[in-house]
Design a protein around this motif. Sequence first.
Motif, PDB file in Angstrom:
ATOM      1  N   GLN A 223      17.007  -5.185 -35.314  1.00  0.00           N
ATOM      2  CA  GLN A 223      18.396  -5.478 -34.976  1.00  0.00           C
ATOM      3  C   GLN A 223      18.625  -6.979 -34.811  1.00  0.00           C
ATOM      4  OE1 GLN A 223      19.399  -3.150 -31.514  1.00  0.00           O
ATOM      5  NE2 GLN A 223      19.019  -1.203 -32.543  1.00  0.00           N
ATOM      6  N   SER A 224      17.636  -7.663 -34.254  1.00  0.00           N
ATOM      7  CA  SER A 224      17.750  -9.111 -34.058  1.00  0.00           C
ATOM      8  C   SER A 224      17.805  -9.843 -35.395  1.00  0.00           C
ATOM      9  CB  SER A 224      16.571  -9.628 -33.231  1.00  0.00           C
ATOM     10  OG  SER A 224      16.539  -9.020 -31.963  1.00  0.00           O
ATOM     11  N   ILE A 225      17.003  -9.388 -36.348  1.00  0.00           N
ATOM     12  CA  ILE A 225      17.009 -10.003 -37.676  1.00  0.00           C
ATOM     13  C   ILE A 225      18.314  -9.697 -38.399  1.00  0.00           C
ATOM     14  CG2 ILE A 225      15.891  -9.996 -39.945  1.00  0.00           C
ATOM     15  CD1 ILE A 225      13.246  -9.458 -38.472  1.00  0.00           C
ATOM     16  N   ASP A 226      18.784  -8.454 -38.268  1.00  0.00           N
ATOM     17  CA  ASP A 226      20.042  -8.065 -38.914  1.00  0.00           C
ATOM     18  C   ASP A 226      21.221  -8.884 -38.385  1.00  0.00           C
ATOM     19  OD1 ASP A 226      18.840  -6.189 -40.516  1.00  0.00           O
ATOM     20  OD2 ASP A 226      19.266  -4.493 -39.180  1.00  0.00           O
ATOM     21  N   ALA A 227      21.108  -9.359 -37.138  1.00  0.00           N
ATOM     22  CA  ALA A 227      22.206 -10.111 -36.523  1.00  0.00           C
ATOM     23  C   ALA A 227      22.222 -11.578 -36.934  1.00  0.00           C
ATOM     24  CB  ALA A 227      22.111 -10.005 -34.998  1.00  0.00           C
ATOM     25  N   LEU A 228      21.199 -12.018 -37.662  1.00  0.00           N
ATOM     26  CA  LEU A 228      21.156 -13.419 -38.092  1.00  0.00           C
ATOM     27  C   LEU A 228      22.268 -13.700 -39.099  1.00  0.00           C
ATOM     28  CD1 LEU A 228      17.323 -13.944 -38.775  1.00  0.00           C
ATOM     29  CD2 LEU A 228      18.640 -14.906 -36.876  1.00  0.00           C
ATOM     30  N   PRO A 229      22.755 -14.954 -39.139  1.00  0.00           N
ATOM     31  CA  PRO A 229      23.655 -15.344 -40.231  1.00  0.00           C
ATOM     32  C   PRO A 229      22.961 -15.102 -41.570  1.00  0.00           C
ATOM     33  CG  PRO A 229      23.642 -17.016 -38.511  1.00  0.00           C
ATOM     34  CD  PRO A 229      22.553 -16.042 -38.171  1.00  0.00           C
ATOM     35  N   GLU A 230      23.741 -14.847 -42.611  1.00  0.00           N
ATOM     36  CA  GLU A 230      23.190 -14.416 -43.887  1.00  0.00           C
ATOM     37  C   GLU A 230      22.142 -15.373 -44.458  1.00  0.00           C
ATOM     38  OE1 GLU A 230      23.355 -11.583 -45.567  1.00  0.00           O
ATOM     39  OE2 GLU A 230      24.422 -10.815 -43.810  1.00  0.00           O
ATOM     40  N   ARG A 231      22.403 -16.674 -44.387  1.00  0.00           N
ATOM     41  CA  ARG A 231      21.462 -17.625 -44.979  1.00  0.00           C
ATOM     42  C   ARG A 231      20.138 -17.639 -44.226  1.00  0.00           C
ATOM     43  NH1 ARG A 231      22.749 -21.355 -48.641  1.00  0.00           N
ATOM     44  NH2 ARG A 231      21.614 -23.083 -47.684  1.00  0.00           N
ATOM     45  N   GLU A 232      20.192 -17.500 -42.911  1.00  0.00           N
ATOM     46  CA  GLU A 232      18.956 -17.464 -42.134  1.00  0.00           C
ATOM     47  C   GLU A 232      18.213 -16.154 -42.360  1.00  0.00           C
ATOM     48  OE1 GLU A 232      19.580 -18.527 -38.030  1.00  0.00           O
ATOM     49  OE2 GLU A 232      20.871 -20.211 -38.589  1.00  0.00           O
ATOM     50  N   LYS A 233      18.949 -15.064 -42.525  1.00  0.00           N
ATOM     51  CA  LYS A 233      18.320 -13.784 -42.835  1.00  0.00           C
ATOM     52  C   LYS A 233      17.612 -13.868 -44.187  1.00  0.00           C
ATOM     53  CE  LYS A 233      20.945 -10.295 -42.045  1.00  0.00           C
ATOM     54  NZ  LYS A 233      21.960  -9.223 -42.214  1.00  0.00           N
ATOM     55  N   MET A 234      18.275 -14.507 -45.144  1.00  0.00           N
ATOM     56  CA  MET A 234      17.682 -14.685 -46.460  1.00  0.00           C
ATOM     57  C   MET A 234      16.424 -15.527 -46.372  1.00  0.00           C
ATOM     58  SD  MET A 234      19.425 -16.560 -49.743  1.00  0.00           S
ATOM     59  CE  MET A 234      18.505 -16.863 -51.263  1.00  0.00           C
ATOM     60  N   LEU A 235      16.476 -16.592 -45.589  1.00  0.00           N
ATOM     61  CA  LEU A 235      15.320 -17.480 -45.416  1.00  0.00           C
ATOM     62  C   LEU A 235      14.128 -16.703 -44.857  1.00  0.00           C
ATOM     63  CD1 LEU A 235      15.338 -21.002 -43.784  1.00  0.00           C
ATOM     64  CD2 LEU A 235      13.652 -19.311 -43.142  1.00  0.00           C
ATOM     65  N   MET A 236      14.372 -15.904 -43.826  1.00  0.00           N
ATOM     66  CA  MET A 236      13.280 -15.162 -43.196  1.00  0.00           C
ATOM     67  C   MET A 236      12.658 -14.173 -44.171  1.00  0.00           C
ATOM     68  SD  MET A 236      13.113 -16.567 -40.250  1.00  0.00           S
ATOM     69  CE  MET A 236      12.427 -15.620 -38.881  1.00  0.00           C
ATOM     70  N   GLY A 237      13.490 -13.568 -45.026  1.00  0.00           N
ATOM     71  CA  GLY A 237      12.967 -12.648 -46.022  1.00  0.00           C
ATOM     72  C   GLY A 237      12.093 -13.356 -47.046  1.00  0.00           C
ATOM     73  N   LEU A 238      12.560 -14.515 -47.503  1.00  0.00           N
ATOM     74  CA  LEU A 238      11.780 -15.283 -48.471  1.00  0.00           C
ATOM     75  C   LEU A 238      10.470 -15.773 -47.870  1.00  0.00           C
ATOM     76  CD1 LEU A 238      14.661 -17.427 -50.052  1.00  0.00           C
ATOM     77  CD2 LEU A 238      13.436 -15.536 -51.136  1.00  0.00           C
ATOM     78  N   TYR A 239      10.510 -16.131 -46.596  1.00  0.00           N
ATOM     79  CA  TYR A 239       9.343 -16.720 -45.932  1.00  0.00           C
ATOM     80  C   TYR A 239       8.294 -15.667 -45.585  1.00  0.00           C
ATOM     81  CZ  TYR A 239       7.140 -20.356 -43.000  1.00  0.00           C
ATOM     82  OH  TYR A 239       6.293 -21.295 -42.464  1.00  0.00           O
ATOM     83  N   TYR A 240       8.738 -14.575 -44.937  1.00  0.00           N
ATOM     84  CA  TYR A 240       7.773 -13.613 -44.409  1.00  0.00           C
ATOM     85  C   TYR A 240       7.521 -12.426 -45.333  1.00  0.00           C
ATOM     86  CZ  TYR A 240       8.075 -16.224 -40.087  1.00  0.00           C
ATOM     87  OH  TYR A 240       8.012 -17.227 -39.151  1.00  0.00           O
ATOM     88  N   GLU A 241       8.494 -12.034 -46.151  1.00  0.00           N
ATOM     89  CA  GLU A 241       8.293 -10.912 -47.054  1.00  0.00           C
ATOM     90  C   GLU A 241       7.807 -11.384 -48.428  1.00  0.00           C
ATOM     91  OE1 GLU A 241      11.625  -8.297 -47.264  1.00  0.00           O
ATOM     92  OE2 GLU A 241      11.933  -8.290 -45.096  1.00  0.00           O
ATOM     93  N   GLN A 242       8.493 -12.400 -48.969  1.00  0.00           N
ATOM     94  CA  GLN A 242       8.095 -12.917 -50.278  1.00  0.00           C
ATOM     95  C   GLN A 242       6.978 -13.952 -50.188  1.00  0.00           C
ATOM     96  OE1 GLN A 242       9.421 -11.482 -52.947  1.00  0.00           O
ATOM     97  NE2 GLN A 242      10.681 -10.219 -51.582  1.00  0.00           N
TER      98      GLN A 242
END
Length: 244
Positions: free
Chosen positions: A183-202
Amino acid sequence: MYKADGKTDQKETLVHQYADLVKKMAYQIKAKLPASVEADDLIQAGMMGLLDAAGKYQDNQGAQFKTYATQRIHGAIMDELRNADWLPRNVRKQMRDVEKAIASLQQALGRAPSESEVAKKLKLDIADYFQMLTDCSGHQLIYFEDVHKGEEEDHFLDRFIQNNKSDVINGLLSKDFKEALKQSIDALPEREKMLMGLYYEQELNLKEIGAVMSVTESRVSQMHSQAVARIRATLKEKLWTGPA
């Protein structure tokens, strides 16, 4: 590599085979830490974890060695970082200030505050706020001390862990914590959510993320620090007031 009976020594064979895994993990972790942290120190700690894994591993355990070793290597590197206390106290204080400002604004606004709003709350101009985020690069989502009481105040995981004998890792992996983190990640602004996905998932590095998002590497670092502060602020609120 061979014993007296001519058979290969499993421990030495495993260490030789997975030495590159240690380097890979060490450099992945190093990319998320301040420049003052030496990669060689992380590699050395990781090698100790690999040696420990190779010495204790048995084929009949049913787990693949790579999976088992990865856990041991990662744990050894994290122990080294905790023991070295690599993040200066003033940096942790700065991030606590950012977290408190974000938490206060989230409650007042009912949404994620903008960078300029956080800067204003901290009584900083935007350039100084960005510099603070840069200085705080390498700030982690969860610290070992988050599960212990400090002199100033209780940390948020004190309320989450049921008792002092609870296993910290099991606590972090529990359903309530994972749901709060999601829920905390989902609440991030879109660009920061995208960054976290690229950093930790990709698992892209900062330079690669900058190219994808059309921003500088230093800007990616700032956004990452801010995203971590937002997540920590939201987790504190959820885990202090939620069912856990």
